[in-house]
Enzyme design. Structure first.
Site, PDB file in Angstrom:
ATOM      1  N   ARG A  59      12.143 -16.201 -18.007  1.00 51.07           N
ATOM      2  CA  ARG A  59      12.105 -14.768 -18.321  1.00 51.07           C
ATOM      3  C   ARG A  59      10.645 -14.290 -18.351  1.00 51.07           C
ATOM      4  O   ARG A  59       9.746 -15.066 -18.056  1.00 51.07           O
ATOM      5  CB  ARG A  59      12.786 -14.496 -19.657  1.00 51.07           C
ATOM      6  N   CYS A  62       1.012 -21.541 -17.076  1.00 55.46           N
ATOM      7  CA  CYS A  62       1.960 -21.181 -18.141  1.00 55.46           C
ATOM      8  C   CYS A  62       3.104 -22.191 -18.034  1.00 55.46           C
ATOM      9  O   CYS A  62       3.711 -22.323 -16.962  1.00 55.46           O
ATOM     10  CB  CYS A  62       2.445 -19.746 -17.897  1.00 55.46           C
ATOM     11  N   HIS A 113       9.567 -15.959  -4.452  1.00 58.19           N
ATOM     12  CA  HIS A 113       8.640 -15.119  -5.209  1.00 58.19           C
ATOM     13  C   HIS A 113       9.386 -13.865  -5.715  1.00 58.19           C
ATOM     14  O   HIS A 113       9.292 -13.495  -6.889  1.00 58.19           O
ATOM     15  CB  HIS A 113       7.472 -14.742  -4.274  1.00 58.19           C
ATOM     16  N   CYS A 120       6.554 -20.993 -16.831  1.00 57.34           N
ATOM     17  CA  CYS A 120       6.538 -20.614 -15.407  1.00 57.34           C
ATOM     18  C   CYS A 120       6.419 -21.883 -14.556  1.00 57.34           C
ATOM     19  O   CYS A 120       7.009 -21.989 -13.479  1.00 57.34           O
ATOM     20  CB  CYS A 120       5.374 -19.694 -15.090  1.00 57.34           C
ATOM     21  N   THR A 170       7.071 -13.748 -19.312  1.00 58.88           N
ATOM     22  CA  THR A 170       6.181 -14.516 -20.196  1.00 58.88           C
ATOM     23  C   THR A 170       4.841 -13.809 -20.398  1.00 58.88           C
ATOM     24  O   THR A 170       4.051 -14.203 -21.238  1.00 58.88           O
ATOM     25  CB  THR A 170       5.868 -15.902 -19.588  1.00 58.88           C
ATOM     26  N   SER A 178       8.649 -16.211   0.216  1.00 59.50           N
ATOM     27  CA  SER A 178       8.619 -14.825  -0.249  1.00 59.50           C
ATOM     28  C   SER A 178       9.894 -14.498  -1.033  1.00 59.50           C
ATOM     29  O   SER A 178       9.864 -13.786  -2.042  1.00 59.50           O
ATOM     30  CB  SER A 178       8.459 -13.901   0.961  1.00 59.50           C
ATOM     31  N   TRP A 213      -0.285 -17.549  -6.071  1.00 57.14           N
ATOM     32  CA  TRP A 213       0.425 -16.912  -4.944  1.00 57.14           C
ATOM     33  C   TRP A 213      -0.489 -16.806  -3.730  1.00 57.14           C
ATOM     34  O   TRP A 213      -0.075 -17.038  -2.596  1.00 57.14           O
ATOM     35  CB  TRP A 213       0.949 -15.521  -5.348  1.00 57.14           C
TER      36      TRP A 213
HETATM   37  C1  LIG Z   1       5.142 -20.344  -9.777  1.00 61.40           C
HETATM   38  C2  LIG Z   1       5.084 -19.081 -10.631  1.00 61.40           C
HETATM   39  C3  LIG Z   1       6.087 -18.866 -11.546  1.00 61.40           C
HETATM   40  C4  LIG Z   1       6.051 -17.719 -12.361  1.00 61.40           C
HETATM   41  N1  LIG Z   1       7.022 -17.547 -13.287  1.00 61.40           N
HETATM   42  C5  LIG Z   1       6.954 -16.464 -14.116  1.00 61.40           C
HETATM   43  C6  LIG Z   1       7.911 -16.297 -15.169  1.00 61.40           C
HETATM   44  O1  LIG Z   1       8.822 -17.126 -15.363  1.00 61.40           O
HETATM   45  N2  LIG Z   1       7.789 -15.217 -15.990  1.00 61.40           N
HETATM   46  C7  LIG Z   1       6.773 -14.294 -15.836  1.00 61.40           C
HETATM   47  O2  LIG Z   1       6.703 -13.346 -16.603  1.00 61.40           O
HETATM   48  N3  LIG Z   1       5.862 -14.442 -14.831  1.00 61.40           N
HETATM   49  C8  LIG Z   1       5.922 -15.492 -13.980  1.00 61.40           C
HETATM   50  N4  LIG Z   1       4.986 -15.637 -12.989  1.00 61.40           N
HETATM   51  C9  LIG Z   1       4.017 -14.545 -12.745  1.00 61.40           C
HETATM   52  C10 LIG Z   1       4.583 -13.473 -11.786  1.00 61.40           C
HETATM   53  O3  LIG Z   1       5.179 -14.071 -10.644  1.00 61.40           O
HETATM   54  C11 LIG Z   1       3.497 -12.531 -11.277  1.00 61.40           C
HETATM   55  O4  LIG Z   1       2.475 -13.275 -10.663  1.00 61.40           O
HETATM   56  C12 LIG Z   1       2.884 -11.684 -12.381  1.00 61.40           C
HETATM   57  O5  LIG Z   1       3.876 -10.975 -13.071  1.00 61.40           O
HETATM   58  C13 LIG Z   1       1.870 -10.663 -11.794  1.00 61.40           C
HETATM   59  O6  LIG Z   1       2.550  -9.808 -10.896  1.00 61.40           O
HETATM   60  P1  LIG Z   1       1.831  -8.844  -9.860  1.00 61.40           P
HETATM   61  O7  LIG Z   1       2.590  -7.574  -9.822  1.00 61.40           O
HETATM   62  O8  LIG Z   1       0.377  -8.766 -10.144  1.00 61.40           O
HETATM   63  O9  LIG Z   1       2.055  -9.493  -8.402  1.00 61.40           O
HETATM   64  P2  LIG Z   1       2.389 -10.977  -8.036  1.00 61.40           P
HETATM   65  O10 LIG Z   1       3.842 -11.236  -8.185  1.00 61.40           O
HETATM   66  O11 LIG Z   1       1.454 -11.893  -8.748  1.00 61.40           O
HETATM   67  O12 LIG Z   1       2.095 -11.017  -6.472  1.00 61.40           O
HETATM   68  C14 LIG Z   1       0.770 -11.034  -5.933  1.00 61.40           C
HETATM   69  C15 LIG Z   1       0.786 -10.302  -4.610  1.00 61.40           C
HETATM   70  O13 LIG Z   1       1.718 -10.965  -3.747  1.00 61.40           O
HETATM   71  C16 LIG Z   1       2.363 -10.017  -2.906  1.00 61.40           C
HETATM   72  N5  LIG Z   1       3.785 -10.184  -3.156  1.00 61.40           N
HETATM   73  C17 LIG Z   1       4.480  -9.872  -4.297  1.00 61.40           C
HETATM   74  N6  LIG Z   1       5.762 -10.230  -4.173  1.00 61.40           N
HETATM   75  C18 LIG Z   1       5.889 -10.774  -2.940  1.00 61.40           C
HETATM   76  C19 LIG Z   1       6.971 -11.341  -2.233  1.00 61.40           C
HETATM   77  N7  LIG Z   1       8.194 -11.444  -2.796  1.00 61.40           N
HETATM   78  N8  LIG Z   1       6.757 -11.793  -0.982  1.00 61.40           N
HETATM   79  C20 LIG Z   1       5.538 -11.723  -0.401  1.00 61.40           C
HETATM   80  N9  LIG Z   1       4.460 -11.216  -1.034  1.00 61.40           N
HETATM   81  C21 LIG Z   1       4.641 -10.757  -2.283  1.00 61.40           C
HETATM   82  C22 LIG Z   1       1.848  -8.647  -3.300  1.00 61.40           C
HETATM   83  O14 LIG Z   1       0.843  -8.268  -2.376  1.00 61.40           O
HETATM   84  C23 LIG Z   1       1.272  -8.860  -4.681  1.00 61.40           C
HETATM   85  O15 LIG Z   1       0.210  -7.994  -4.951  1.00 61.40           O
HETATM   86  C24 LIG Z   1       4.989 -16.775 -12.199  1.00 61.40           C
HETATM   87  C25 LIG Z   1       3.989 -17.012 -11.266  1.00 61.40           C
HETATM   88  C26 LIG Z   1       4.017 -18.146 -10.484  1.00 61.40           C
HETATM   89  C27 LIG Z   1       2.912 -18.403  -9.504  1.00 61.40           C
END
Ligand SMILES: Cc1cc2nc3c(=O)[nH]c(=O)nc-3n(C[C@H](O)[C@H](O)[C@H](O)COP(=O)(O)OP(=O)(O)OC[C@H]3O[C@@H](n4cnc5c(N)ncnc54)[C@H](O)[C@@H]3O)c2cc1C
Length: 470
Positions: free
Chosen positions: A196, A395, A253, A398, A198, A250, A209
């Protein structure tokens, strides 16, 4: 009372005007969804076919299956250091924390593999490894008395060598670095540590990423390195296998981000600090729209959601292909009635999965014989690197769910591309030869079914968001 024609006309106009307003305001807010329809890329079926199949048939079955002990306990090493850079930030919030199981919380049948119960000999006798060893020994003693008894005892050295060869052969098929035999691996109760929101974000999360997309995904030739994220419009410059790889990552993600939106910390109870995990959790529509609306994502959000449907279909196909293997599993935890229930529930789920008519067709991949082997090798190397990057996630929660979902996807790829199940028809039982040829460890099965459960949950939650909007 009769209304005059002009009053009626006026009422009709007001009604039509209101309907239009409602229509346009739904359209405006529905933008994550209005582009989420039609055919799923690289597949033959539509988004709404998957929605219906998942939400009505698959999701309810998985929901109860994943409560069973066999799938609830996952063995993982969360202490392995990041092999690529020194760990820059560790999430200190309690939402990020994972509590490993104590010895008495682990089902009897799984205990043989834990380190802290060497003293509990009775438990060791019921471990899966011991169980199979015992079966074999029983077979041996009964043969001892016959005249044609052949002593097949091997020296300790030969046994070790064979183990190494087997491990090497298995590793050729594997897309993941395996954690479960690590000294430091511990059982985690997945139900007590749900995936969920975090609060893990910022530079550390972006670095993960970014490294995945920049260095470990196939990229269009002319994509610029200062922008690690790949534009969907350029995907056609990649070959099918490379596109499949990108879409799978993707999609994963998108699924992780869907979960954090659907299980978001809405408010903290009693004004306690952020470090307190108690609070009100639920869907956050605004967060979902921010992450997936075309307006805030340069038009990409709906494509990322489509990739989620793609990876769903990929794992669905892997489960269908491995059905003969999974149907003959015992789902052993040492509790016979529960294990039998699990076996029946799994068979029921597999029957539903096999009945789906538009599976992803992996046989179209890696066909060009000259290039195929090289591409397959690269595909595997890229994926293995991604499994290692999971040890850099700052984390714990995560990291746990990241590792599980990546291992689940890796297991799906192993099923689809090892070639060892290619000629096994759907409705047969595997013979011992096939079972020896193709092996899945307990952790691989647990991660595969849980990872698919996460994707199924995402598809279901996306529909929830759609309903909230409408
Ligand atoms: C392995 C992992 C597990 C995680 N688990 C959790 C969790 O359980 N709970 C939690 O709260 N957070 C978790 N996170 C963090 C979360 O995924 C995001 O990184 C964080 O919320 C910041 O989001 P952001 O909007 O800055 O973009 P991010 O999701 O960090 O994405 C970075 C960039 O990637 C690109 N992007 C975004 N989505 C996609 C996609 N689907 N396909 C292709 N490109 C894309 C966009 O350009 C974006 O700006 C996890 C991160 C990782 C690496």
């Amino acid at each position: 009372m009769m209304l005059s024609q002009s009053v009626l006309n006026a009422l009709v106009s007001v009604f039509v005007f209101n309907q239009c307003l409602a229509y346009f305001s739904v359209e405006k807010h529905d933008d994550c969804f209005c582009q989420l329809s039609g055919k799923i890329d690289e597949c033959t079926c539509n988004i709404d076919t998957v929605d219906h199949f998942n939400n009505v048939k698959v999701y309810p079955r998985l929901k109860s299956l994943l409560l069973k002990d066999f799938f609830r306990f996952y063995k993982v090493n969360l202490k392995r250091p990041c092999p690529f850079w020194s760990d820059d930030s560790k999430c200190a919030m309690r939402y990020c924390h994972v509590e490993p199981c104590l010895a008495h919380e682990i089902p009897e049948g799984l205990k043989g593999a834990t380190k802290d119960n060497n003293s509990q000999k009775t438990h060791l006798q019921t471990s899966p490894a011991d169980k199979y060893a015992r079966d074999q020994n029983e077979g041996c003693t009964s043969q001892h008395n016959t005249l044609d008894y052949l002593n097949k005892t091997l020296s300790e050295k030969a046994q070790k060598d064979i183990q190494l060869w087997n491990a090497h052969d298995d590793a050729q098929d594997n897309f993941c670095e395996i954690d479960e035999n690590d000294e430091e691996a511990e059982y985690v109760d997945l139900l007590l540590n749900p995936e969920r929101f975090t609060g893990y974000a910022g530079a550390s999360a972006h670095r993960i990423w970014k490294t995945i997309y920049l260095e470990n995904c196939f990229r269009p030739k002319r994509s610029f390195n200062f922008n690690p994220y790949i534009q969907s419009a350029k995907l056609n410059e990649l070959c099918l296998e490379e596109r499949v790889f990108y879409r799978a990552i993707s999609g994963l993600h998108a699924s992780i981000n869907t979960h954090l939106c659907s299980n978001y910390l809405l408010s903290e109870s009693n004004g306690l600090s952020l470090a307190n995990p108690k609070g009100k959790w639920g869907p956050n529509l605004e967060e979902f729209q921010k992450r997936f609306s075309p307006d805030t994502t340069n038009g990409e959000g709906p494509n990322w959601l489509r990739n989620l449907y793609f990876v769903y279909l990929l794992e669905l196909r892997a489960l269908a292909k491995a059905a003969p293997y999974l149907e003959s599993e015992e789902y052993y935890t040492g509790n016979d009635p529960n294990d039998w229930d699990t076996q029946m529930a799994m068979k029921d789920l597999l029957n539903v999965i096999k009945s789906f008519s538009d599976h992803f067709d992996e046989s179209t991949m890696f066909r060009n014989t000259e290039q195929a082997e090289k591409l397959k090798y690269e595909f595997k190397q890229h994926f293995r690197n991604i499994t290692k990057i999971m040890d850099c996630v700052g984390c714990d929660k995560c990291r746990l769910w990241g590792k599980l979902q990546i291992q689940g996807l890796g297991t799906a790829l192993k099923i689809l591309f090892s070639g060892k199940l290619d000629n096994v028809a759907n409705n047969i039982k595997l013979d011992s030869h096939n079972k020896k040829e193709f092996q899945l460890s307990r952790n691989e099965i647990v991660s595969l079914v849980n990872a698919f459960g996460r994707l199924s949950n995402s598809v279901y939650k996306i529909d929830d968001f759609r309903q909230i909007l409408r």
